[in-house]
Design a protein around this motif. Sequence first.
Motif, PDB file in Angstrom:
ATOM      1  N   VAL A  44      27.022  37.667  60.556  1.00  0.00           N
ATOM      2  CA  VAL A  44      27.946  38.396  61.619  1.00  0.00           C
ATOM      3  C   VAL A  44      26.944  38.092  63.075  1.00  0.00           C
ATOM      4  O   VAL A  44      25.765  38.366  63.258  1.00  0.00           O
ATOM      5  CB  VAL A  44      27.953  39.908  61.608  1.00  0.00           C
TER       6      VAL A  44
ATOM      7  N   TRP B  29      34.072  49.018  62.881  1.00  0.00           N
ATOM      8  CA  TRP B  29      33.411  47.807  62.514  1.00  0.00           C
ATOM      9  C   TRP B  29      32.956  47.528  60.980  1.00  0.00           C
ATOM     10  O   TRP B  29      33.240  46.765  60.232  1.00  0.00           O
ATOM     11  CB  TRP B  29      32.226  47.239  63.514  1.00  0.00           C
TER      12      TRP B  29
ATOM     13  N   GLU C  21      32.170  40.682  73.957  1.00  0.00           N
ATOM     14  CA  GLU C  21      33.421  41.370  74.366  1.00  0.00           C
ATOM     15  C   GLU C  21      33.919  40.904  75.689  1.00  0.00           C
ATOM     16  O   GLU C  21      35.265  41.288  75.792  1.00  0.00           O
ATOM     17  CB  GLU C  21      32.953  42.909  74.435  1.00  0.00           C
TER      18      GLU C  21
ATOM     19  N   ASP D 193      31.225  51.835  65.952  1.00  0.00           N
ATOM     20  CA  ASP D 193      30.570  50.894  64.905  1.00  0.00           C
ATOM     21  C   ASP D 193      31.186  51.546  63.534  1.00  0.00           C
ATOM     22  O   ASP D 193      31.162  50.573  62.592  1.00  0.00           O
ATOM     23  CB  ASP D 193      29.143  51.360  65.152  1.00  0.00           C
TER      24      ASP D 193
ATOM     25  N   GLU E  61      26.299  39.157  66.863  1.00  0.00           N
ATOM     26  CA  GLU E  61      26.817  40.539  67.558  1.00  0.00           C
ATOM     27  C   GLU E  61      25.972  40.094  69.231  1.00  0.00           C
ATOM     28  O   GLU E  61      24.800  40.195  69.137  1.00  0.00           O
ATOM     29  CB  GLU E  61      26.583  41.649  67.085  1.00  0.00           C
ATOM     30  N   ASN E  62      26.843  40.279  70.340  1.00  0.00           N
ATOM     31  CA  ASN E  62      26.419  40.425  71.499  1.00  0.00           C
ATOM     32  C   ASN E  62      27.482  40.877  72.545  1.00  0.00           C
ATOM     33  O   ASN E  62      28.333  40.191  72.952  1.00  0.00           O
ATOM     34  CB  ASN E  62      25.766  39.013  72.034  1.00  0.00           C
ATOM     35  N   GLN E  63      27.333  42.383  72.666  1.00  0.00           N
ATOM     36  CA  GLN E  63      28.567  42.830  73.414  1.00  0.00           C
ATOM     37  C   GLN E  63      28.479  42.414  74.791  1.00  0.00           C
ATOM     38  O   GLN E  63      29.787  42.061  75.180  1.00  0.00           O
ATOM     39  CB  GLN E  63      27.994  44.458  73.482  1.00  0.00           C
TER      40      GLN E  63
ATOM     41  N   TYR F 291      32.243  36.559  64.519  1.00  0.00           N
ATOM     42  CA  TYR F 291      31.904  36.871  65.959  1.00  0.00           C
ATOM     43  C   TYR F 291      32.538  38.153  66.166  1.00  0.00           C
ATOM     44  O   TYR F 291      33.732  38.169  66.246  1.00  0.00           O
ATOM     45  CB  TYR F 291      32.175  35.700  66.988  1.00  0.00           C
ATOM     46  N   ARG F 292      31.780  39.267  66.404  1.00  0.00           N
ATOM     47  CA  ARG F 292      31.988  40.515  66.624  1.00  0.00           C
ATOM     48  C   ARG F 292      32.350  40.548  68.290  1.00  0.00           C
ATOM     49  O   ARG F 292      31.323  40.375  68.977  1.00  0.00           O
ATOM     50  CB  ARG F 292      31.041  41.644  66.434  1.00  0.00           C
ATOM     51  N   CYS F 293      33.734  40.852  68.464  1.00  0.00           N
ATOM     52  CA  CYS F 293      34.056  40.822  69.912  1.00  0.00           C
ATOM     53  C   CYS F 293      34.855  42.103  70.548  1.00  0.00           C
ATOM     54  O   CYS F 293      35.236  42.270  71.429  1.00  0.00           O
ATOM     55  CB  CYS F 293      35.209  39.832  70.313  1.00  0.00           C
ATOM     56  N   THR F 294      34.398  43.038  69.682  1.00  0.00           N
ATOM     57  CA  THR F 294      34.860  44.636  70.007  1.00  0.00           C
ATOM     58  C   THR F 294      33.848  45.495  69.559  1.00  0.00           C
ATOM     59  O   THR F 294      33.253  45.295  68.616  1.00  0.00           O
ATOM     60  CB  THR F 294      36.118  44.980  69.441  1.00  0.00           C
ATOM     61  N   TYR F 295      33.512  46.439  70.442  1.00  0.00           N
ATOM     62  CA  TYR F 295      32.417  47.414  70.300  1.00  0.00           C
ATOM     63  C   TYR F 295      32.831  48.935  70.444  1.00  0.00           C
ATOM     64  O   TYR F 295      31.876  49.627  70.623  1.00  0.00           O
ATOM     65  CB  TYR F 295      31.187  47.086  71.212  1.00  0.00           C
TER      66      TYR F 295
END
Length: 304
Positions: A158, A127, A166, A124, A160-162, A117-121
């Motif tokens: 992955v 990442w 985030e 790119d 992704e949902n900013q 889970y991407r929790c920082t944006y």
Amino acid sequence: MVPMTRNLLFRPQTLTFSVWNLKFSTRQSAIPLTGIKRPSLKRQDFTQEYQIQRMTSDHSASLHEKALAALARLRSGDQPRNPSERTPDRSSTSNTADRLEKALNEAGFQSWGFPIYRCTYRSDSDWAEFLRRYRWHVADSLKHVNGLDLLESFKITVFENQALFEAMGNNCYSGVSPDMLVFANVEAARYRFCLFIDEESLQSVLQAPLEDCFNKNAFVNMLNGWWKVESLNDHDPEDLEDDELEAIRLELNSHDPIEGYTVKDVGWMKVALCGAGLEGFSKMGEHGEWDRYYERPSEICHYL
């Protein structure tokens, strides 16, 4: 390929994704944690040599040569039982790639690897570099056990949902439905645990030298999807004395709060980068390993 439909159910401060319509083998998956330790043969040398001397008492040259060869093999150490095709000098149970492949086959899975889970944006490019380094460490681990063939089935999934991830940060809890997995007597790391990467963990990986797998500062966050907070309701008052209940009550409130929880296990921990790949995935597929290796934040688990 295992038939699977995944639904994401979003709740306040809780992320849940459920796994439905899974078909599993009913055979038990077991991944031994350690290789077979062979006992020392030093005590047996005298006995074996005496027996060999008796065998050669007829001074037969051929028998004598065979006896000496047997003694030489004895003193040089045992040959591995069930040698690995990947590493013939070791047994298959001491090769992590062999153990993982066996577990995947028994469970009926065709892919492996923790969901991320991407929790920082913020960046790119950062990442993309994190994912490259993570995959590099997994490949490097496989290379050491001659298991690069398993890289093809290693999947980096992955999410992704900013707007959601985030803002939630470390509250990005993931609950994986255990129903079908329990029914199949399988605890699959891919469907029980996930990694979530915030800015702190991302930068810890980028700042460490690439080939320094054992860097103590490079970590990712691992989350237990089957976690639920421990409470007094988990204990039957009729089975405990008053002082025992009081001890449990104190224990449940003995830690500094993390997101409001004062229990020891808050459902996630920091894991060294090298432990979040091949070895970690193999170990976390076993029952009870979360409790065994758990380190409460802000400590980092370096032992997977």
